[in-house]
Design a protein around this motif. Structure first.
Motif, mmCIF file in Angstrom:
data_model
loop_
_atom_site.group_PDB
_atom_site.id
_atom_site.type_symbol
_atom_site.label_atom_id
_atom_site.label_comp_id
_atom_site.label_asym_id
_atom_site.label_seq_id
_atom_site.Cartn_x
_atom_site.Cartn_y
_atom_site.Cartn_z
ATOM 1 N N VAL A 91 47.370 59.727 31.973
ATOM 2 C CA VAL A 91 45.883 60.162 31.933
ATOM 3 C C VAL A 91 45.155 60.422 30.763
ATOM 4 O O VAL A 91 44.023 59.970 30.664
ATOM 5 N N LYS A 92 46.161 60.742 29.697
ATOM 6 C CA LYS A 92 45.488 60.874 28.580
ATOM 7 C C LYS A 92 44.767 59.759 28.054
ATOM 8 O O LYS A 92 43.676 59.585 27.361
ATOM 9 N N ASN A 93 45.547 58.587 27.867
ATOM 10 C CA ASN A 93 45.341 57.218 27.632
ATOM 11 C C ASN A 93 44.194 56.720 28.445
ATOM 12 O O ASN A 93 43.118 56.203 27.964
ATOM 13 N N PHE A 94 43.981 57.115 29.841
ATOM 14 C CA PHE A 94 42.765 56.728 30.538
ATOM 15 C C PHE A 94 41.435 57.197 30.056
ATOM 16 O O PHE A 94 40.639 56.575 29.725
ATOM 17 N N PHE A 95 41.613 58.466 29.788
ATOM 18 C CA PHE A 95 40.426 59.234 29.182
ATOM 19 C C PHE A 95 40.062 58.821 27.919
ATOM 20 O O PHE A 95 39.051 58.683 27.568
ATOM 21 N N LEU A 96 41.112 58.714 27.044
ATOM 22 C CA LEU A 96 40.603 57.917 25.622
ATOM 23 C C LEU A 96 40.037 56.673 25.661
ATOM 24 O O LEU A 96 39.012 56.254 24.959
#
Length: 136
Positions: free
Chosen positions: A76-81
């Motif tokens: 999820v963190k990579n997606f939002f970044l």
């Protein structure tokens, strides 16, 4: 004919009980095992022999044959970044293109127009009216 009936009765052989054979492993390697597994999975426990049940229990307890949890390469963190980077890159491309293509480039005007066109201005205006309504 009566004489034949009075002779000794023929000996009958007792019928042998047929035992269910355990499935033979194929010499082809893993291909044979796959077929055995699907056949064992398709049959119900009542139809399986003891050897098949023992083999199924051994296979289910074997840690090497258990399913491994696959870690997702996208968190999820990579997606939002990635999403944030995509938005910033879009803004940067538009600003650079406007700076090249427009004779009188005004940065503030371009940002105002872009924020209005993307709905950012309306979002903050609606949020402000909603929050001011809570405290009035």
């Amino acid at each position: 004919m009566a004489k034949k009936d009075s002779q000794k009765p023929e000996k009958t052989k007792p019928q042998k009980e047929k035992k269910a054979k355990a499935p033979k492993e194929n010499k082809k390697g893993k291909k044979g095992k796959k077929g055995d597994e699907t056949a064992a999975a398709a049959s119900s426990p009542e139809n399986m022999t003891n050897s098949q049940l023992e083999q199924a229990i051994k296979d289910s307890n074997d840690p090497a044959s258990s399913l491994k949890k696959i870690k997702s390469p996208v968190s999820v963190k990579n997606f939002f970044l990635f999403l944030l980077g995509f938005i910033l890159l879009t803004f940067a491309i538009v600003i650079v293109w406007c700076a090249i293509a427009v004779d009188k480039f005004n940065f503030v005007t371009v940002i105002k127009d872009m924020s209005y066109q993307y709905g950012i201005t309306q979002f903050f205006q609606n949020m402000w009216t909603t929050m001011s309504g809570w405290f009035s």
